[in-house]
Design a protein around this motif. Structure first.
Motif, PDB file in Angstrom:
ATOM      1  N   GLN A 200      59.730  42.134  76.127  1.00 53.39           N
ATOM      2  CA  GLN A 200      59.755  43.318  76.982  1.00 53.39           C
ATOM      3  C   GLN A 200      59.897  44.626  76.210  1.00 53.39           C
ATOM      4  OE1 GLN A 200      59.206  43.725  80.339  1.00 53.39           O
ATOM      5  NE2 GLN A 200      58.454  41.628  80.119  1.00 53.39           N
ATOM      6  N   LYS A 203      56.438  45.368  74.728  1.00 61.37           N
ATOM      7  CA  LYS A 203      55.289  44.917  75.514  1.00 61.37           C
ATOM      8  C   LYS A 203      54.232  45.989  75.708  1.00 61.37           C
ATOM      9  CE  LYS A 203      54.081  42.923  80.002  1.00 61.37           C
ATOM     10  NZ  LYS A 203      54.577  42.203  81.187  1.00 61.37           N
ATOM     11  N   GLU A 233      56.025  46.979  87.034  1.00 57.62           N
ATOM     12  CA  GLU A 233      55.812  46.545  85.663  1.00 57.62           C
ATOM     13  C   GLU A 233      54.367  46.081  85.465  1.00 57.62           C
ATOM     14  OE1 GLU A 233      55.748  43.735  82.263  1.00 57.62           O
ATOM     15  OE2 GLU A 233      55.236  43.361  84.367  1.00 57.62           O
TER      16      GLU A 233
END
Length: 276
Positions: A200, A203, A233
């Motif tokens: 994350q 990313k 997201e």
């Protein structure tokens, strides 16, 4: 413009038994482990179903092939041609071409070549080959991967099958290794970018860096235990692709809970506005 695509992994609980390939370290060969799943949809029937739903292409995991006999491969190729769906990529889900075990590595390369032959017979545009399972900082493993890819590229090119890799498994888990690997072959090696395979914290930067090199996007969203998509997201990842010059498949990936077709439709509702 990008177009809607699907991977058979999104239907891994619908397409019948999964035929997983693994390495038997005692007998020094590839073996198959069968995981039983219901066959509510056949792979042969899937292209026609997707054509009616407005998809343009499909990526097929190797473990979804019912068999690899010539008669079946011809049937599958005909199913794609009849539907007008493009067989974009054969996703080979096995192999460690970075292995320090010479016997394993050479055997895996030979095994991958057999699947390149299959890709040619079924009319797949490309085959996805895993770069390796070694630590991304293992420079010797990275060099072994490059040497192995060169053998595979030389084998696949005259057959009209493009070899691609992906940010999948450890060796290509960083954008730096992906960039270095693709540049090693002056883009003769292709790249698939999967939203779900980067940590994350890095990313979005990784996706932005690699989209210009991508030939396929695996559009995988994050879900909660009920299959609810983290829409914000997911949209951020898709917008990065939209801001680039990318014009290949947006391949929907759903591997969450519940009915898989329902899950695919949830992902599609978000992704479709980013396609033609």
């Amino acid at each position: 413009m990008s177009h809607l695509s699907l991977t058979t992994w999104s239907l891994h609980r619908e397409l019948g038994p999964l035929r997983w390939t693994y390495w038997d370290d005692i007998e020094k060969t590839q073996k198959t482990r069968i995981e039983q799943q219901p066959e509510n949809t056949t792979l042969l029937g899937l292209p026609s179903i997707l054509e009616k739903q407005g998809f343009k292409s499909l990526e097929v995991c190797h473990f979804h092939f019912q068999n690899t006999e010539n008669e079946y491969l011809v049937e599958l190729r005909n199913a794609f041609e009849k539907s007008g769906i493009t067989f974009h990529c054969l996703l080979l889900d096995y192999g460690d071409i970075s292995s320090p075990d010479d016997e394993r590595r050479k055997s895996d390369i030979k095994y991958i070549k057999k699947w390149i032959d299959i890709a040619e017979k079924v009319g797949a545009k490309s085959i996805r080959v895993i770069a390796g399972e070694a630590n991304p900082s293992d420079t010797a493993a990275f060099e072994r991967s490059i040497e192995s890819f060169q053998q595979l590229l030389d084998y696949a090119e005259p057959k009209g099958v493009r070899v691609v890799t992906e940010n999948f498994k450890s060796l290509t888990s960083t954008k730096e290794n992906c960039e270095k690997l693709i540049s090693s072959f002056d883009k003769k090696l292709g790249l698939t970018v999967d939203f779900g395979n980067f940590e994350q914290g890095v990313k979005f930067d990784s996706i932005e860096a690699l989209v210009p090199l991508a030939e396929s996007i695996h559009a995988k969203a994050n879900y909660d235990i009920n299959g609810l998509i983290d829409k914000g997201e997911f949209e951020t990842s898709l917008q990065i692709v939209a801001n680039s010059d990318y014009d290949g498949p947006i391949t929907l990936v759903y591997d969450g809970p519940g009915n898989l077709w329902d899950g695919i439709n949830k992902v599609r509702e978000v992704a479709v506005i980013y396609c033609e």
